[in-house]
Design a protein around this motif. Structure first.
Motif, PDB file in Angstrom:
ATOM      1  N   VAL A  29      14.585 -46.786 -21.862  1.00  0.00           N
ATOM      2  CA  VAL A  29      13.123 -47.326 -22.189  1.00  0.00           C
ATOM      3  C   VAL A  29      12.601 -45.904 -22.648  1.00  0.00           C
ATOM      4  O   VAL A  29      12.395 -45.046 -21.610  1.00  0.00           O
ATOM      5  N   ALA A  30      11.809 -45.863 -23.734  1.00  0.00           N
ATOM      6  CA  ALA A  30      11.257 -44.446 -24.193  1.00  0.00           C
ATOM      7  C   ALA A  30      10.181 -44.472 -23.047  1.00  0.00           C
ATOM      8  O   ALA A  30       9.395 -45.239 -22.678  1.00  0.00           O
ATOM      9  N   GLN A  31       9.733 -43.228 -22.863  1.00  0.00           N
ATOM     10  CA  GLN A  31       8.658 -42.842 -21.731  1.00  0.00           C
ATOM     11  C   GLN A  31       7.548 -42.288 -22.753  1.00  0.00           C
ATOM     12  O   GLN A  31       7.624 -41.422 -23.804  1.00  0.00           O
ATOM     13  N   THR A  32       6.407 -42.714 -22.428  1.00  0.00           N
ATOM     14  CA  THR A  32       5.042 -42.328 -23.060  1.00  0.00           C
ATOM     15  C   THR A  32       4.362 -41.524 -22.217  1.00  0.00           C
ATOM     16  O   THR A  32       3.914 -42.430 -21.080  1.00  0.00           O
ATOM     17  N   THR A  33       3.976 -40.382 -22.347  1.00  0.00           N
ATOM     18  CA  THR A  33       3.313 -39.790 -21.455  1.00  0.00           C
ATOM     19  C   THR A  33       1.691 -39.821 -21.596  1.00  0.00           C
ATOM     20  O   THR A  33       1.558 -39.628 -22.785  1.00  0.00           O
ATOM     21  N   VAL A  34       1.130 -40.351 -20.837  1.00  0.00           N
ATOM     22  CA  VAL A  34      -0.489 -40.331 -20.978  1.00  0.00           C
ATOM     23  C   VAL A  34      -1.220 -39.213 -20.349  1.00  0.00           C
ATOM     24  O   VAL A  34      -0.752 -38.860 -19.321  1.00  0.00           O
ATOM     25  N   GLN A  35      -1.783 -38.180 -21.127  1.00  0.00           N
ATOM     26  CA  GLN A  35      -2.559 -36.973 -20.682  1.00  0.00           C
ATOM     27  C   GLN A  35      -3.930 -37.522 -20.076  1.00  0.00           C
ATOM     28  O   GLN A  35      -4.710 -38.023 -20.664  1.00  0.00           O
ATOM     29  N   PRO A  36      -4.184 -37.431 -18.732  1.00  0.00           N
ATOM     30  CA  PRO A  36      -5.014 -37.858 -18.119  1.00  0.00           C
ATOM     31  C   PRO A  36      -6.485 -36.860 -18.371  1.00  0.00           C
ATOM     32  O   PRO A  36      -6.107 -35.834 -18.562  1.00  0.00           O
ATOM     33  N   GLN A  37      -7.570 -37.335 -18.520  1.00  0.00           N
ATOM     34  CA  GLN A  37      -8.934 -36.409 -18.345  1.00  0.00           C
ATOM     35  C   GLN A  37      -9.726 -36.842 -17.250  1.00  0.00           C
ATOM     36  O   GLN A  37     -10.174 -38.058 -17.086  1.00  0.00           O
ATOM     37  N   ALA A  38     -10.276 -35.682 -16.636  1.00  0.00           N
ATOM     38  CA  ALA A  38     -11.199 -36.296 -15.500  1.00  0.00           C
ATOM     39  C   ALA A  38     -12.720 -35.911 -16.176  1.00  0.00           C
ATOM     40  O   ALA A  38     -12.908 -34.954 -16.780  1.00  0.00           O
ATOM     41  N   VAL A  39     -13.640 -37.025 -15.889  1.00  0.00           N
ATOM     42  CA  VAL A  39     -15.061 -37.082 -16.384  1.00  0.00           C
ATOM     43  C   VAL A  39     -15.647 -37.295 -15.147  1.00  0.00           C
ATOM     44  O   VAL A  39     -15.804 -38.167 -14.437  1.00  0.00           O
ATOM     45  N   GLN A  40     -16.795 -36.260 -15.131  1.00  0.00           N
ATOM     46  CA  GLN A  40     -17.650 -36.241 -14.105  1.00  0.00           C
ATOM     47  C   GLN A  40     -19.132 -36.762 -14.526  1.00  0.00           C
ATOM     48  O   GLN A  40     -19.728 -36.369 -15.640  1.00  0.00           O
ATOM     49  N   GLY A  41     -19.650 -37.658 -13.920  1.00  0.00           N
ATOM     50  CA  GLY A  41     -20.938 -38.136 -14.121  1.00  0.00           C
ATOM     51  C   GLY A  41     -22.016 -37.144 -13.640  1.00  0.00           C
ATOM     52  O   GLY A  41     -21.791 -36.369 -12.892  1.00  0.00           O
ATOM     53  N   GLY A  42     -23.345 -37.512 -14.042  1.00  0.00           N
ATOM     54  CA  GLY A  42     -24.365 -36.712 -13.558  1.00  0.00           C
ATOM     55  C   GLY A  42     -24.747 -36.998 -11.952  1.00  0.00           C
ATOM     56  O   GLY A  42     -24.098 -37.870 -11.573  1.00  0.00           O
ATOM     57  N   VAL A  43     -25.439 -36.179 -11.264  1.00  0.00           N
ATOM     58  CA  VAL A  43     -25.753 -36.426  -9.738  1.00  0.00           C
ATOM     59  C   VAL A  43     -27.127 -37.433  -9.884  1.00  0.00           C
ATOM     60  O   VAL A  43     -27.990 -37.404 -10.774  1.00  0.00           O
TER      61      VAL A  43
END
Length: 137
Positions: A29-43
């Motif tokens: 089964v074909a693999q799809t790699t998802v590139q994650p990104q971290a998002v930081q909110g403000g304080v």
């Protein structure tokens, strides 16, 4: 036959899968790699007051996970009692992360607000798919 949900879960995690047929053969089964990104909110000053707080992913992205960090403003310290984490979960549509936490600062002990206890500051984090709305879709 492998379900679409299972394929998407595997793709989100970057896992390759094999489908075993009734005759004993295997089909890749074909693999799809998802590139994650971290998002930081403000304080969020005083944000650890037990109120639900939400941080959303950028448009057209879905949430993979989320979390939070507690902090104290200058001149203050976090209290000694552990934080009370009420919830840490994705939003219903999986486009953001919800955190509800309670954590007090130590009493100030001086000035006109002597003995006052305030909630800690809160910073939310969310890990989102990068540029892909439905992982593995």
């Amino acid at each position: 036959m492998i379900s679409t949900t299972l394929k998407r879960a595997a793709a989100t995690a970057g896992i390759s899968m094999l489908a075993v047929t009734a005759g004993g053969g295997a089909t890749a089964v074909a693999q799809t790699t998802v590139q994650p990104q971290a998002v930081q909110g403000g304080v969020i000053k005083g944000g650890a007051d037990g109120t639900p707080r939400t941080l959303m992913c950028p448009p057209e992205e879905n949430v993979l996970s989320g979390g939070f960090a507690l902090s104290a403003p200058d001149g203050r310290l976090l209290g000694h009692v552990p934080a009370d984490l009420v919830e840490s979960r994705p939003t219903e549509d999986a486009t953001g992360w919800v955190v509800t936490v309670r954590k007090d600062l130590t009493p100030e002990g001086r000035g006109r607000h002597k003995g006052r206890i305030d909630p800690a500051d809160l910073t939310l984090w969310v890990v989102c798919t990068q540029g892909e709305n439905t992982p593995g879709g």
